[in-house]
Design a protein around this motif. Sequence first.
Motif, PDB file in Angstrom:
ATOM      1  N   HIS A 196      29.785  49.955  39.627  1.00 23.69           N
ATOM      2  CA  HIS A 196      30.566  50.902  40.445  1.00 23.69           C
ATOM      3  C   HIS A 196      31.120  50.269  42.196  1.00 23.69           C
ATOM      4  CE1 HIS A 196      29.526  55.015  42.074  1.00 23.69           C
ATOM      5  NE2 HIS A 196      29.563  54.264  44.036  1.00 23.69           N
ATOM      6  N   ALA A 197      32.071  51.328  42.176  1.00 26.91           N
ATOM      7  CA  ALA A 197      32.612  51.166  43.654  1.00 26.91           C
ATOM      8  C   ALA A 197      32.459  51.920  44.450  1.00 26.91           C
ATOM      9  CB  ALA A 197      33.605  50.649  42.999  1.00 26.91           C
ATOM     10  N   SER A 198      33.138  52.357  45.449  1.00 30.78           N
ATOM     11  CA  SER A 198      33.623  52.455  46.298  1.00 30.78           C
ATOM     12  C   SER A 198      34.170  52.900  46.935  1.00 30.78           C
ATOM     13  CB  SER A 198      32.572  53.212  47.247  1.00 30.78           C
ATOM     14  OG  SER A 198      31.761  53.788  48.471  1.00 30.78           O
ATOM     15  N   LEU A 199      35.145  53.262  48.014  1.00 31.91           N
ATOM     16  CA  LEU A 199      36.341  53.542  49.119  1.00 31.91           C
ATOM     17  C   LEU A 199      36.025  54.003  50.028  1.00 31.91           C
ATOM     18  CD1 LEU A 199      38.870  52.422  49.329  1.00 31.91           C
ATOM     19  CD2 LEU A 199      39.834  54.949  48.780  1.00 31.91           C
ATOM     20  N   SER A 200      36.055  52.856  51.254  1.00 35.45           N
ATOM     21  CA  SER A 200      35.876  53.472  52.855  1.00 35.45           C
ATOM     22  C   SER A 200      36.733  54.361  52.801  1.00 35.45           C
ATOM     23  CB  SER A 200      35.872  51.839  53.171  1.00 35.45           C
ATOM     24  OG  SER A 200      38.059  51.667  53.879  1.00 35.45           O
ATOM     25  N   PRO A 201      35.641  55.256  54.075  1.00 37.01           N
ATOM     26  CA  PRO A 201      36.020  56.518  54.747  1.00 37.01           C
ATOM     27  C   PRO A 201      37.646  55.922  55.040  1.00 37.01           C
ATOM     28  CG  PRO A 201      33.973  56.182  55.032  1.00 37.01           C
ATOM     29  CD  PRO A 201      34.435  55.125  54.585  1.00 37.01           C
ATOM     30  N   ASP A 202      37.854  55.235  55.249  1.00 38.63           N
ATOM     31  CA  ASP A 202      39.343  55.114  56.063  1.00 38.63           C
ATOM     32  C   ASP A 202      40.606  54.815  55.505  1.00 38.63           C
ATOM     33  OD1 ASP A 202      38.370  52.260  55.946  1.00 38.63           O
ATOM     34  OD2 ASP A 202      39.060  52.059  57.987  1.00 38.63           O
ATOM     35  N   GLY A 203      39.903  54.506  53.858  1.00 37.81           N
ATOM     36  CA  GLY A 203      41.496  53.918  52.631  1.00 37.81           C
ATOM     37  C   GLY A 203      41.604  52.537  53.062  1.00 37.81           C
ATOM     38  N   ARG A 204      40.392  51.560  54.076  1.00 36.04           N
ATOM     39  CA  ARG A 204      41.044  50.471  54.099  1.00 36.04           C
ATOM     40  C   ARG A 204      40.213  49.133  53.477  1.00 36.04           C
ATOM     41  NH1 ARG A 204      39.961  48.863  60.100  1.00 36.04           N
ATOM     42  NH2 ARG A 204      41.105  47.156  59.380  1.00 36.04           N
ATOM     43  N   TYR A 205      39.260  49.568  53.020  1.00 39.28           N
ATOM     44  CA  TYR A 205      38.576  48.382  51.918  1.00 39.28           C
ATOM     45  C   TYR A 205      37.812  49.298  50.367  1.00 39.28           C
ATOM     46  CZ  TYR A 205      39.026  46.426  56.696  1.00 39.28           C
ATOM     47  OH  TYR A 205      38.929  45.818  57.682  1.00 39.28           O
ATOM     48  N   VAL A 206      37.995  48.491  49.943  1.00 36.74           N
ATOM     49  CA  VAL A 206      36.697  48.779  48.319  1.00 36.74           C
ATOM     50  C   VAL A 206      35.840  48.440  48.235  1.00 36.74           C
ATOM     51  CG1 VAL A 206      36.943  49.484  45.723  1.00 36.74           C
ATOM     52  CG2 VAL A 206      38.996  49.160  47.731  1.00 36.74           C
ATOM     53  N   VAL A 207      34.226  48.579  48.127  1.00 33.41           N
ATOM     54  CA  VAL A 207      33.340  47.470  47.503  1.00 33.41           C
ATOM     55  C   VAL A 207      32.765  47.850  46.417  1.00 33.41           C
ATOM     56  CG1 VAL A 207      32.267  47.342  49.884  1.00 33.41           C
ATOM     57  CG2 VAL A 207      31.774  49.369  48.816  1.00 33.41           C
ATOM     58  N   TYR A 208      32.632  46.779  45.364  1.00 40.30           N
ATOM     59  CA  TYR A 208      32.685  46.165  44.574  1.00 40.30           C
ATOM     60  C   TYR A 208      31.487  45.447  43.773  1.00 40.30           C
ATOM     61  CZ  TYR A 208      36.174  43.699  43.626  1.00 40.30           C
ATOM     62  OH  TYR A 208      36.490  42.270  44.046  1.00 40.30           O
ATOM     63  N   ASP A 209      30.602  45.644  42.186  1.00 46.02           N
ATOM     64  CA  ASP A 209      29.845  44.510  42.140  1.00 46.02           C
ATOM     65  C   ASP A 209      30.522  44.291  40.829  1.00 46.02           C
ATOM     66  OD1 ASP A 209      29.386  46.353  39.240  1.00 46.02           O
ATOM     67  OD2 ASP A 209      27.819  47.577  41.041  1.00 46.02           O
ATOM     68  N   LEU A 210      30.646  42.231  40.525  1.00 45.21           N
ATOM     69  CA  LEU A 210      30.582  41.918  39.918  1.00 45.21           C
ATOM     70  C   LEU A 210      29.864  41.696  39.027  1.00 45.21           C
ATOM     71  CD1 LEU A 210      34.855  41.136  39.721  1.00 45.21           C
ATOM     72  CD2 LEU A 210      33.541  42.834  38.663  1.00 45.21           C
ATOM     73  N   PRO A 211      29.753  40.694  38.222  1.00 44.37           N
ATOM     74  CA  PRO A 211      28.679  39.502  37.258  1.00 44.37           C
ATOM     75  C   PRO A 211      28.794  38.613  37.887  1.00 44.37           C
ATOM     76  CG  PRO A 211      29.603  41.156  35.029  1.00 44.37           C
ATOM     77  CD  PRO A 211      30.230  41.322  36.298  1.00 44.37           C
ATOM     78  N   GLN A 212      28.114  38.160  38.327  1.00 45.11           N
ATOM     79  CA  GLN A 212      27.516  36.335  38.966  1.00 45.11           C
ATOM     80  C   GLN A 212      28.332  35.270  38.203  1.00 45.11           C
ATOM     81  OE1 GLN A 212      23.539  35.593  39.870  1.00 45.11           O
ATOM     82  NE2 GLN A 212      23.365  37.213  41.653  1.00 45.11           N
ATOM     83  N   LYS A 213      28.182  35.276  36.847  1.00 49.44           N
ATOM     84  CA  LYS A 213      29.018  34.447  36.284  1.00 49.44           C
ATOM     85  C   LYS A 213      29.563  35.081  34.540  1.00 49.44           C
ATOM     86  CE  LYS A 213      25.420  31.857  34.990  1.00 49.44           C
ATOM     87  NZ  LYS A 213      24.575  30.578  35.060  1.00 49.44           N
ATOM     88  N   GLU A 214      29.969  34.747  33.743  1.00 45.08           N
ATOM     89  CA  GLU A 214      30.427  35.017  32.537  1.00 45.08           C
ATOM     90  C   GLU A 214      28.996  35.335  31.682  1.00 45.08           C
ATOM     91  OE1 GLU A 214      32.923  35.211  29.109  1.00 45.08           O
ATOM     92  OE2 GLU A 214      33.712  33.551  29.825  1.00 45.08           O
ATOM     93  N   GLY A 215      28.587  36.881  31.361  1.00 40.44           N
ATOM     94  CA  GLY A 215      27.026  37.007  30.548  1.00 40.44           C
ATOM     95  C   GLY A 215      26.633  36.658  31.414  1.00 40.44           C
ATOM     96  N   SER A 216      26.320  37.055  32.815  1.00 42.06           N
ATOM     97  CA  SER A 216      24.914  37.614  33.521  1.00 42.06           C
ATOM     98  C   SER A 216      25.055  38.288  33.530  1.00 42.06           C
ATOM     99  CB  SER A 216      25.394  36.709  34.291  1.00 42.06           C
ATOM    100  OG  SER A 216      24.369  36.742  35.460  1.00 42.06           O
ATOM    101  N   PRO A 217      23.641  38.744  33.927  1.00 38.52           N
ATOM    102  CA  PRO A 217      22.929  40.509  33.976  1.00 38.52           C
ATOM    103  C   PRO A 217      22.616  40.605  35.158  1.00 38.52           C
ATOM    104  CG  PRO A 217      21.402  38.878  33.605  1.00 38.52           C
ATOM    105  CD  PRO A 217      22.562  38.052  33.051  1.00 38.52           C
ATOM    106  N   HIS A 218      22.880  39.434  35.816  1.00 40.80           N
ATOM    107  CA  HIS A 218      23.037  39.957  37.543  1.00 40.80           C
ATOM    108  C   HIS A 218      24.450  40.062  38.580  1.00 40.80           C
ATOM    109  CE1 HIS A 218      18.725  37.868  37.893  1.00 40.80           C
ATOM    110  NE2 HIS A 218      18.756  39.356  37.008  1.00 40.80           N
ATOM    111  N   ARG A 219      24.465  41.067  39.431  1.00 40.29           N
ATOM    112  CA  ARG A 219      25.247  40.979  39.983  1.00 40.29           C
ATOM    113  C   ARG A 219      25.691  40.703  41.600  1.00 40.29           C
ATOM    114  NH1 ARG A 219      29.497  44.886  37.396  1.00 40.29           N
ATOM    115  NH2 ARG A 219      28.982  44.550  35.347  1.00 40.29           N
TER     116      ARG A 219
END
Length: 231
Positions: free
Chosen positions: A82-105
């Motif tokens: 999931h990713a989300s854009l801040s209301p003022d359009g300045r920042y994006v927050v998003y998740d990524l795996p902690q490392k390749e193949g990891s189920p945790h983000r």
Amino acid sequence: MSWADDNSNYNHLRIVGRDGSAPREIYQDDEFPYILPVAWSTSDEILTIQQASDRTARFVLVSVADGSLRPLYSLGWGWPLHASLSPDGRYVVYDLPQKEGSPHRDIFLLAVNGDFKEKVVANAAHDYAPVWMPDGKRIVFTSNRNGSVNLWVLSIEDGKPSGSPRQLPIDMNRMLPMGTSRDGTYYYRETHFSTASDIYVVNFDPKTGKLLDEPTKASQQHAGFNSRPLW
């Protein structure tokens, strides 16, 4: 919305009026066959995640007026849940795996102007699905760090985390975020798996939550292949 081309297996970015009128294609690129809209920016651009034929991904802003691109950041072989854009359009927050193949983000924040990228939530647990609150000063995200899946909130000041995340008493098992309303209400949906999806529009009373009419399809074209609506 993103819709699939049955003949070429490419995704196209399209816009359509809320009454289903004037559908128009914004963008399609054979080199990046998969495109996912994230949010409509304050600059009349659509924040998207695009995946190339080699499976690498990137954040890109697409102009609504002429379909021109403003690449923001390469995600490599990572793909946000999931990713989300801040209301003022300045920042994006998003998740990524902690490392390749990891189920945790972990959760990252990217400045749209390219100034910086920062990991704002890092924990051994699974932290994912960040969403901006409408005040632009907080994000909420999902985490299993306390043994169950709950919502957490983190304050953000000038693109930097302020303080520590705070748990909210909301059980998020089998839930996925949809976004927030202007009054700060957080909307989510239960996860169900289906081979087809369509976009519907319905009027409702914001005070009672009751529907005022029957849901109608936003587009009658490419039934079963419409997804990710954005106002």
